[in-house]
Design a protein around this motif. Structure first.
Motif, PDB file in Angstrom:
ATOM      1  N   PHE A  34      34.600  59.233  98.864  1.00 58.77           N
ATOM      2  CA  PHE A  34      34.996  58.321  99.554  1.00 58.77           C
ATOM      3  C   PHE A  34      35.059  58.837 101.224  1.00 58.77           C
ATOM      4  O   PHE A  34      34.705  57.679 102.010  1.00 58.77           O
ATOM      5  CB  PHE A  34      36.270  57.826  99.307  1.00 58.77           C
ATOM      6  N   ALA A  35      35.416  59.887 101.704  1.00 58.77           N
ATOM      7  CA  ALA A  35      35.438  60.527 102.765  1.00 58.77           C
ATOM      8  C   ALA A  35      34.185  60.897 103.502  1.00 58.77           C
ATOM      9  O   ALA A  35      33.800  60.722 104.747  1.00 58.77           O
ATOM     10  CB  ALA A  35      36.602  61.438 102.885  1.00 58.77           C
ATOM     11  N   MET A  36      33.273  61.629 102.629  1.00 64.26           N
ATOM     12  CA  MET A  36      31.935  62.175 103.125  1.00 64.26           C
ATOM     13  C   MET A  36      30.740  61.322 102.720  1.00 64.26           C
ATOM     14  O   MET A  36      29.715  61.552 103.543  1.00 64.26           O
ATOM     15  CB  MET A  36      31.774  63.433 102.345  1.00 64.26           C
ATOM     16  N   LEU A  37      30.901  60.412 101.588  1.00 60.08           N
ATOM     17  CA  LEU A  37      29.505  59.786 101.356  1.00 60.08           C
ATOM     18  C   LEU A  37      28.935  59.004 102.408  1.00 60.08           C
ATOM     19  O   LEU A  37      27.506  59.287 102.905  1.00 60.08           O
ATOM     20  CB  LEU A  37      29.607  59.011 100.064  1.00 60.08           C
ATOM     21  N   PRO A  71      35.841  48.030  90.209  1.00 60.90           N
ATOM     22  CA  PRO A  71      36.770  47.537  89.398  1.00 60.90           C
ATOM     23  C   PRO A  71      36.330  47.448  87.650  1.00 60.90           C
ATOM     24  O   PRO A  71      37.223  47.711  86.994  1.00 60.90           O
ATOM     25  CB  PRO A  71      36.720  46.150  89.674  1.00 60.90           C
ATOM     26  N   GLN A  72      34.946  47.549  87.591  1.00 67.61           N
ATOM     27  CA  GLN A  72      34.657  47.672  86.164  1.00 67.61           C
ATOM     28  C   GLN A  72      35.042  49.127  85.672  1.00 67.61           C
ATOM     29  O   GLN A  72      35.506  48.951  84.663  1.00 67.61           O
ATOM     30  CB  GLN A  72      33.290  47.238  85.975  1.00 67.61           C
ATOM     31  N   SER A  73      34.906  50.070  86.515  1.00 67.67           N
ATOM     32  CA  SER A  73      35.317  51.276  86.261  1.00 67.67           C
ATOM     33  C   SER A  73      36.800  51.539  85.757  1.00 67.67           C
ATOM     34  O   SER A  73      37.283  52.340  84.754  1.00 67.67           O
ATOM     35  CB  SER A  73      34.819  52.412  87.264  1.00 67.67           C
ATOM     36  N   GLY A  74      37.677  50.867  86.520  1.00 65.45           N
ATOM     37  CA  GLY A  74      38.950  50.785  86.435  1.00 65.45           C
ATOM     38  C   GLY A  74      39.249  50.044  85.299  1.00 65.45           C
ATOM     39  O   GLY A  74      40.206  50.349  84.413  1.00 65.45           O
ATOM     40  N   LYS A  75      38.583  49.064  84.947  1.00 64.54           N
ATOM     41  CA  LYS A  75      39.001  48.306  83.491  1.00 64.54           C
ATOM     42  C   LYS A  75      38.755  49.106  82.495  1.00 64.54           C
ATOM     43  O   LYS A  75      39.469  49.098  81.397  1.00 64.54           O
ATOM     44  CB  LYS A  75      38.032  47.022  83.748  1.00 64.54           C
ATOM     45  N   LEU A  76      37.447  49.861  82.440  1.00 66.87           N
ATOM     46  CA  LEU A  76      37.290  50.588  81.440  1.00 66.87           C
ATOM     47  C   LEU A  76      38.058  51.812  81.241  1.00 66.87           C
ATOM     48  O   LEU A  76      38.642  52.460  80.136  1.00 66.87           O
ATOM     49  CB  LEU A  76      35.776  51.211  81.570  1.00 66.87           C
ATOM     50  N   THR A 120      24.154  55.791  93.406  1.00 63.77           N
ATOM     51  CA  THR A 120      24.953  56.534  94.029  1.00 63.77           C
ATOM     52  C   THR A 120      26.546  56.129  94.224  1.00 63.77           C
ATOM     53  O   THR A 120      27.573  56.580  94.122  1.00 63.77           O
ATOM     54  CB  THR A 120      24.368  57.185  95.546  1.00 63.77           C
ATOM     55  N   GLY A 121      26.329  54.940  94.808  1.00 63.53           N
ATOM     56  CA  GLY A 121      27.760  54.127  94.912  1.00 63.53           C
ATOM     57  C   GLY A 121      28.357  53.778  93.800  1.00 63.53           C
ATOM     58  O   GLY A 121      29.474  53.730  93.697  1.00 63.53           O
ATOM     59  N   ALA A 122      27.598  53.364  92.705  1.00 62.95           N
ATOM     60  CA  ALA A 122      28.230  52.815  91.380  1.00 62.95           C
ATOM     61  C   ALA A 122      28.945  53.950  90.975  1.00 62.95           C
ATOM     62  O   ALA A 122      29.856  53.656  89.984  1.00 62.95           O
ATOM     63  CB  ALA A 122      26.878  52.182  90.534  1.00 62.95           C
ATOM     64  N   SER A 123      28.479  55.061  90.929  1.00 67.68           N
ATOM     65  CA  SER A 123      28.903  56.262  90.237  1.00 67.68           C
ATOM     66  C   SER A 123      30.266  57.203  90.758  1.00 67.68           C
ATOM     67  O   SER A 123      30.569  58.044  90.322  1.00 67.68           O
ATOM     68  CB  SER A 123      27.952  57.073  89.749  1.00 67.68           C
ATOM     69  N   ILE A 124      30.569  56.425  92.002  1.00 73.20           N
ATOM     70  CA  ILE A 124      31.506  57.288  92.994  1.00 73.20           C
ATOM     71  C   ILE A 124      32.881  57.090  91.787  1.00 73.20           C
ATOM     72  O   ILE A 124      33.274  55.969  91.592  1.00 73.20           O
ATOM     73  CB  ILE A 124      31.918  56.623  94.096  1.00 73.20           C
ATOM     74  N   PRO A 125      33.515  58.493  91.595  1.00 72.00           N
ATOM     75  CA  PRO A 125      34.510  58.395  90.844  1.00 72.00           C
ATOM     76  C   PRO A 125      35.962  57.688  91.468  1.00 72.00           C
ATOM     77  O   PRO A 125      36.073  58.141  92.684  1.00 72.00           O
ATOM     78  CB  PRO A 125      34.903  59.855  90.420  1.00 72.00           C
ATOM     79  N   GLN A 126      36.435  57.092  90.674  1.00 73.31           N
ATOM     80  CA  GLN A 126      37.671  56.183  91.252  1.00 73.31           C
ATOM     81  C   GLN A 126      38.997  56.954  91.177  1.00 73.31           C
ATOM     82  O   GLN A 126      39.796  56.764  90.496  1.00 73.31           O
ATOM     83  CB  GLN A 126      37.779  55.056  90.742  1.00 73.31           C
ATOM     84  N   ALA A 346      43.483  46.938  89.129  1.00 76.72           N
ATOM     85  CA  ALA A 346      43.758  46.451  90.513  1.00 76.72           C
ATOM     86  C   ALA A 346      43.647  47.549  91.633  1.00 76.72           C
ATOM     87  O   ALA A 346      43.225  46.997  92.642  1.00 76.72           O
ATOM     88  CB  ALA A 346      45.326  46.049  90.548  1.00 76.72           C
ATOM     89  N   PHE A 347      44.173  48.550  91.329  1.00 71.78           N
ATOM     90  CA  PHE A 347      43.787  49.613  92.531  1.00 71.78           C
ATOM     91  C   PHE A 347      42.386  49.695  92.583  1.00 71.78           C
ATOM     92  O   PHE A 347      42.181  49.916  93.969  1.00 71.78           O
ATOM     93  CB  PHE A 347      44.287  51.128  92.092  1.00 71.78           C
ATOM     94  N   THR A 348      41.533  49.616  91.657  1.00 67.85           N
ATOM     95  CA  THR A 348      40.200  49.950  92.053  1.00 67.85           C
ATOM     96  C   THR A 348      39.467  48.417  92.904  1.00 67.85           C
ATOM     97  O   THR A 348      38.484  48.871  93.508  1.00 67.85           O
ATOM     98  CB  THR A 348      39.250  50.134  90.852  1.00 67.85           C
ATOM     99  N   TRP A 349      40.151  47.367  92.396  1.00 69.84           N
ATOM    100  CA  TRP A 349      39.758  46.290  93.353  1.00 69.84           C
ATOM    101  C   TRP A 349      40.123  46.426  94.886  1.00 69.84           C
ATOM    102  O   TRP A 349      39.328  46.036  95.617  1.00 69.84           O
ATOM    103  CB  TRP A 349      40.568  44.997  92.972  1.00 69.84           C
ATOM    104  N   LEU A 350      41.281  47.134  95.018  1.00 71.73           N
ATOM    105  CA  LEU A 350      41.598  47.142  96.693  1.00 71.73           C
ATOM    106  C   LEU A 350      40.658  48.359  97.067  1.00 71.73           C
ATOM    107  O   LEU A 350      40.182  48.299  98.274  1.00 71.73           O
ATOM    108  CB  LEU A 350      42.967  47.767  96.903  1.00 71.73           C
ATOM    109  N   THR A 351      40.313  49.496  96.319  1.00 74.25           N
ATOM    110  CA  THR A 351      39.423  50.527  96.887  1.00 74.25           C
ATOM    111  C   THR A 351      38.087  50.057  96.865  1.00 74.25           C
ATOM    112  O   THR A 351      37.526  50.310  97.942  1.00 74.25           O
ATOM    113  CB  THR A 351      39.491  51.795  95.788  1.00 74.25           C
ATOM    114  N   GLY A 352      37.608  48.972  96.029  1.00 73.44           N
ATOM    115  CA  GLY A 352      36.381  48.572  96.139  1.00 73.44           C
ATOM    116  C   GLY A 352      36.285  47.342  97.303  1.00 73.44           C
ATOM    117  O   GLY A 352      35.158  47.457  97.969  1.00 73.44           O
TER     118      GLY A 352
END
Length: 421
Positions: A34-37, A71-76, A120-126, A346-352
């Motif tokens: 998130f900081a370097m990409l 958010p889908q990653s967070g839900k899973l 690349t973006g879709a696979s960024i680990p949350q 919820a946290f990933t919605w904010l990050t997203g």
């Protein structure tokens, strides 16, 4: 696990929580995407194409992809466990970053870079949301105990940790891209993600229980159905606009004055303001969110008019000081608005939302910088925060949890004590 602390517990007490260091250290390394990409993509693609607009567009595609998939990653992760999502995710990310880097160096057409930017973006680990979910599982309210007063301290600590990565990440990526090779920033980002992500996934003892096992009887509903989460998502869009606008505009400004290496220093000062404010602010989340956001909008309004490195560094520091209160407050408010079974989502919605705001900002700021110079790119943080502030002020009442700690929204219901002051 009961925790008895003073009314204002400190970071020392938090870090003595059993098991905390086992996920904090690998989580810090895995947070670097998130900081370097974004800055790594901007610097590499601008080097190969000569256009900030093209560089910003490629970075924006990865940001939009992250915003849609996070958010889908967070839900899973809530449903099946963090490890089940992380392991394939970090492997895919490493492969995707390698493909994007190879295509950029081969002068591939822009559409090919866009195609590589999607996975690349879709696979960024949350990692950030997952760490917050672990803190919530360890310290949050359960049917057997009230929430620990360390919860608000954990929210502040996580914001400080996030911002510390923003101090290090852009500086490291810029130094590698300008001093070693234009692709070195992305290569390092992929390596840190892979190693840190796998080590973090290996810490099974501290991960929250998967919802499918722990609460199979509860109906599945999105955390975004909670009105307060939607308000916070818009608020975080504005924060993303600051991050994206600053990254592109500072890069263009440094190029204009003939000192590209100063970009990492300027962005590091901006991010240091976030970290310092995160250490200082610890209470009254809703009031802090509103006051901090008003100050953020006011300080961002002067960026476009500054044309010297010292003044830009000073104003960037002030902008950074105003971001941390909003980030800390938003994540703290989620604890009272959303039941534990949906918090990672919820946290990933904010990050997203931050990623989406960042994606829009790097695109617009890149085109403005190409057409009218670096200073016009700084109008993007002003526009993004002003629009988000109007939404926040109009809908601030939705940030208050319902009485007796019960949150109900389209099938989400969970009764537990709420500790939002």
């Amino acid at each position: 696990m009961a925790t008895t602390v003073s009314d204002r517990p400190g970071y020392g007490q938090l870090l003595r929580t059993p098991g905390a260091w086992t996920f904090l250290l690998p989580g810090f390394a895995a947070r670097q995407p998130f900081a370097m990409l974004t800055i790594g993509i901007v610097l590499l693609v601008q080097h190969t194409t000569g256009s900030y607009g093209s560089a910003g567009a490629v970075a924006a595609v990865s940001g939009v992809s992250m915003a849609l998939f996070a958010p889908q990653s967070g839900k899973l992760a809530d449903r099946f466990g963090q490890r089940a999502v992380l392991v394939p995710g970090v492997l895919l990310h490493a492969v995707s970053v390698s493909a994007l880097t190879t295509l950029a160096l081969a002068d591939a057409p822009l559409w090919a870079l866009f195609a590589a930017a999607v996975p690349t973006g879709a696979s960024i680990p949350q990692i950030g949301p997952m760490v917050r979910a672990r803190w919530a599982a360890m310290l949050g309210a359960t049917p057997d105990r009230p929430a620990s007063p360390l919860m608000s301290t954990a929210a502040a600590f996580e914001s400080v940790t996030d911002e510390f990565t923003f101090v290090l990440g852009p500086v490291i990526a810029t130094a590698l891209c300008t001093g070693v090779h234009p692709a070195a920033g992305l290569i390092t980002e992929a390596a840190l993600t892979l190693v840190g992500g796998l080590l973090f996934a290996a810490q099974r003892a501290t991960q929250p229980a998967p919802r499918a096992k722990a609460t199979a009887a509860e109906p599945h509903a999105s955390a975004l159905s909670v009105p307060g989460v939607r308000v916070l998502a818009v608020t975080f869009l504005g924060i993303g606009a600051v991050f994206g606008g600053m990254q592109v505009s500072l890069t263009a400004f440094s190029e204009e004055i003939g000192h590209p290496g100063v970009n990492g220093v300027l962005y590091g000062i901006f991010a240091a303001g976030n970290m310092l404010a995160g250490i200082a602010w610890k209470s009254s989340p809703r009031r802090r969110l509103i006051v901090g956001y008003v100050a953020l909008t006011l300080t961002a309004s002067g960026l476009w008019a500054v044309h010297s490195v010292p003044l830009l560094a000073g104003l960037g520091l002030l902008v950074g000081l105003c971001i941390a209160p909003a980030l800390i407050s938003g994540y703290t408010l989620v604890e009272g608005l959303v039941p534990a079974t949906a918090r990672t989502e919820a946290f990933t919605w904010l990050t997203g939302a931050v990623a989406l705001g960042q994606a829009a900002a790097v695109t617009v700021a890149g085109r403005l910088a190409d057409a009218h110079g670096a200073s016009t790119g700084f109008l993007v943080p002003l526009a993004g925060t002003a629009l988000a502030l109007m939404t926040l002020l109009a809908l601030r009442s939705r940030l208050t949890p319902t009485s007796q700690g019960r949150t109900v929204a389209r099938g989400i219901g969970h009764r537990e004590p709420v500790t939002v002051d």
